[in-house]
Design a protein around this motif. Sequence first.
Motif, PDB file in Angstrom:
ATOM      1  N   ARG A 248      34.252 -29.190  24.755  1.00 25.71           N
ATOM      2  CA  ARG A 248      34.040 -29.981  25.981  1.00 25.71           C
ATOM      3  C   ARG A 248      34.377 -31.466  25.738  1.00 25.71           C
TER       4      ARG A 248
ATOM      5  N   ASP B 145      30.267 -27.428  22.907  1.00 23.04           N
ATOM      6  CA  ASP B 145      30.064 -28.887  23.005  1.00 23.04           C
ATOM      7  C   ASP B 145      31.267 -29.630  22.431  1.00 23.04           C
TER       8      ASP B 145
ATOM      9  N   ILE C 239      20.755 -28.872  18.917  1.00 28.63           N
ATOM     10  CA  ILE C 239      21.698 -27.778  18.618  1.00 28.63           C
ATOM     11  C   ILE C 239      23.070 -28.189  19.137  1.00 28.63           C
ATOM     12  N   VAL C 240      24.102 -27.864  18.373  1.00 26.87           N
ATOM     13  CA  VAL C 240      25.460 -28.167  18.820  1.00 26.87           C
ATOM     14  C   VAL C 240      26.271 -26.881  18.689  1.00 26.87           C
ATOM     15  N   SER C 241      26.989 -26.549  19.752  1.00 21.66           N
ATOM     16  CA  SER C 241      27.794 -25.328  19.684  1.00 21.66           C
ATOM     17  C   SER C 241      29.264 -25.678  19.815  1.00 21.66           C
TER      18      SER C 241
ATOM     19  N   VAL D  66      15.989 -24.644  23.623  1.00 21.19           N
ATOM     20  CA  VAL D  66      15.145 -23.520  24.044  1.00 21.19           C
ATOM     21  C   VAL D  66      15.017 -22.597  22.835  1.00 21.19           C
TER      22      VAL D  66
ATOM     23  N   PRO E  74      17.418 -20.500  18.528  1.00 21.16           N
ATOM     24  CA  PRO E  74      16.659 -20.555  17.280  1.00 21.16           C
ATOM     25  C   PRO E  74      15.314 -19.821  17.433  1.00 21.16           C
TER      26      PRO E  74
ATOM     27  N   THR F 237      22.717 -30.788  22.203  1.00 17.21           N
ATOM     28  CA  THR F 237      21.654 -30.584  23.189  1.00 17.21           C
ATOM     29  C   THR F 237      20.335 -30.828  22.462  1.00 17.21           C
TER      30      THR F 237
ATOM     31  N   ARG G 172      22.425 -20.194  30.285  1.00 15.42           N
ATOM     32  CA  ARG G 172      23.879 -20.143  30.004  1.00 15.42           C
ATOM     33  C   ARG G 172      24.217 -20.605  28.593  1.00 15.42           C
ATOM     34  N   PHE G 173      23.474 -20.111  27.611  1.00 13.12           N
ATOM     35  CA  PHE G 173      23.821 -20.370  26.205  1.00 13.12           C
ATOM     36  C   PHE G 173      23.754 -19.062  25.436  1.00 13.12           C
TER      37      PHE G 173
ATOM     38  N   HIS H 196      23.100 -18.882  21.906  1.00  5.37           N
ATOM     39  CA  HIS H 196      22.393 -18.986  20.624  1.00  5.37           C
ATOM     40  C   HIS H 196      20.971 -19.440  20.871  1.00  5.37           C
TER      41      HIS H 196
HETATM   42  P1  AMP Z   1      26.565 -21.676  23.541  1.00  3.30           P
HETATM   43  O1  AMP Z   1      26.766 -20.732  24.691  1.00  3.30           O
HETATM   44  O2  AMP Z   1      25.443 -21.254  22.656  1.00  3.30           O
HETATM   45  O3  AMP Z   1      27.840 -21.958  22.825  1.00  3.30           O
HETATM   46  O4  AMP Z   1      26.052 -23.073  24.139  1.00  3.30           O
HETATM   47  C1  AMP Z   1      26.382 -23.558  25.424  1.00  3.30           C
HETATM   48  C2  AMP Z   1      25.654 -24.876  25.652  1.00  3.30           C
HETATM   49  O5  AMP Z   1      24.237 -24.684  25.552  1.00  3.30           O
HETATM   50  C3  AMP Z   1      25.971 -25.988  24.660  1.00  3.30           C
HETATM   51  O6  AMP Z   1      25.902 -27.224  25.353  1.00  3.30           O
HETATM   52  C4  AMP Z   1      24.841 -25.922  23.632  1.00  3.30           C
HETATM   53  O7  AMP Z   1      24.538 -27.178  23.017  1.00  3.30           O
HETATM   54  C5  AMP Z   1      23.687 -25.465  24.494  1.00  3.30           C
HETATM   55  N1  AMP Z   1      22.768 -24.588  23.779  1.00  3.30           N
HETATM   56  C6  AMP Z   1      23.073 -23.611  22.895  1.00  3.30           C
HETATM   57  N2  AMP Z   1      21.968 -22.981  22.459  1.00  3.30           N
HETATM   58  C7  AMP Z   1      20.928 -23.576  23.089  1.00  3.30           C
HETATM   59  C8  AMP Z   1      19.514 -23.401  23.068  1.00  3.30           C
HETATM   60  N3  AMP Z   1      18.916 -22.459  22.338  1.00  3.30           N
HETATM   61  N4  AMP Z   1      18.752 -24.236  23.849  1.00  3.30           N
HETATM   62  C9  AMP Z   1      19.320 -25.168  24.621  1.00  3.30           C
HETATM   63  N5  AMP Z   1      20.637 -25.388  24.693  1.00  3.30           N
HETATM   64  C10 AMP Z   1      21.442 -24.605  23.933  1.00  3.30           C
END
Ligand code: AMP
Length: 144
Positions: A59, A56, A51-53, A82, A106, A78, A101-102, A104
Amino acid sequence: MLVSQILKSKGSEGVVTVQPGLTVAQAAEVLSQKKIGALVISKDGKTLHGIVSERDVVREIGRRGPDCLKDSIDSIMTAKVVTCARDDQTDAVLQKMTDGRFRHIPVVDGALLVGLISIGDVVKARLSELAMEKEALEGMIKGF
Ligand code: AMP
């Protein structure tokens, strides 16, 4: 509330996925065009590769400057994603998001992608649940 109820309220639009090997610039273009904050990376649209947000991308630009835009998203994604299931409680999903701390996550059925929910979807669902509870309690107090 269950994850499946959120998916239902989001309608039938599928998850936006992209192929491994796309460049960071191409991924940023898709995020911008689709007005979304994260992309699932998958070869077949069903099996998770990563997954890429937007975080990322920001950063890497902050760390290495615009040179990173030519790199493959595989280098910034990543890989250990999760996930949650349709029959998970949304409170448990919110806890996973807070702990990791994410924003999104799936939704999978076995190993296959069936949806994606954001922290905004969970908060929206929780607010409407609270509004219904408030209405029910007011009705009880007023004796209806
Ligand atoms: P986000 O808060 O979703 O923008 O993501 C923050 C960080 O967490 C970024 O490095 C993403 O790649 C990672 N990330 C986002 N969603 C997930 C997930 N479901 N599982 C693991 N890492 C994630």
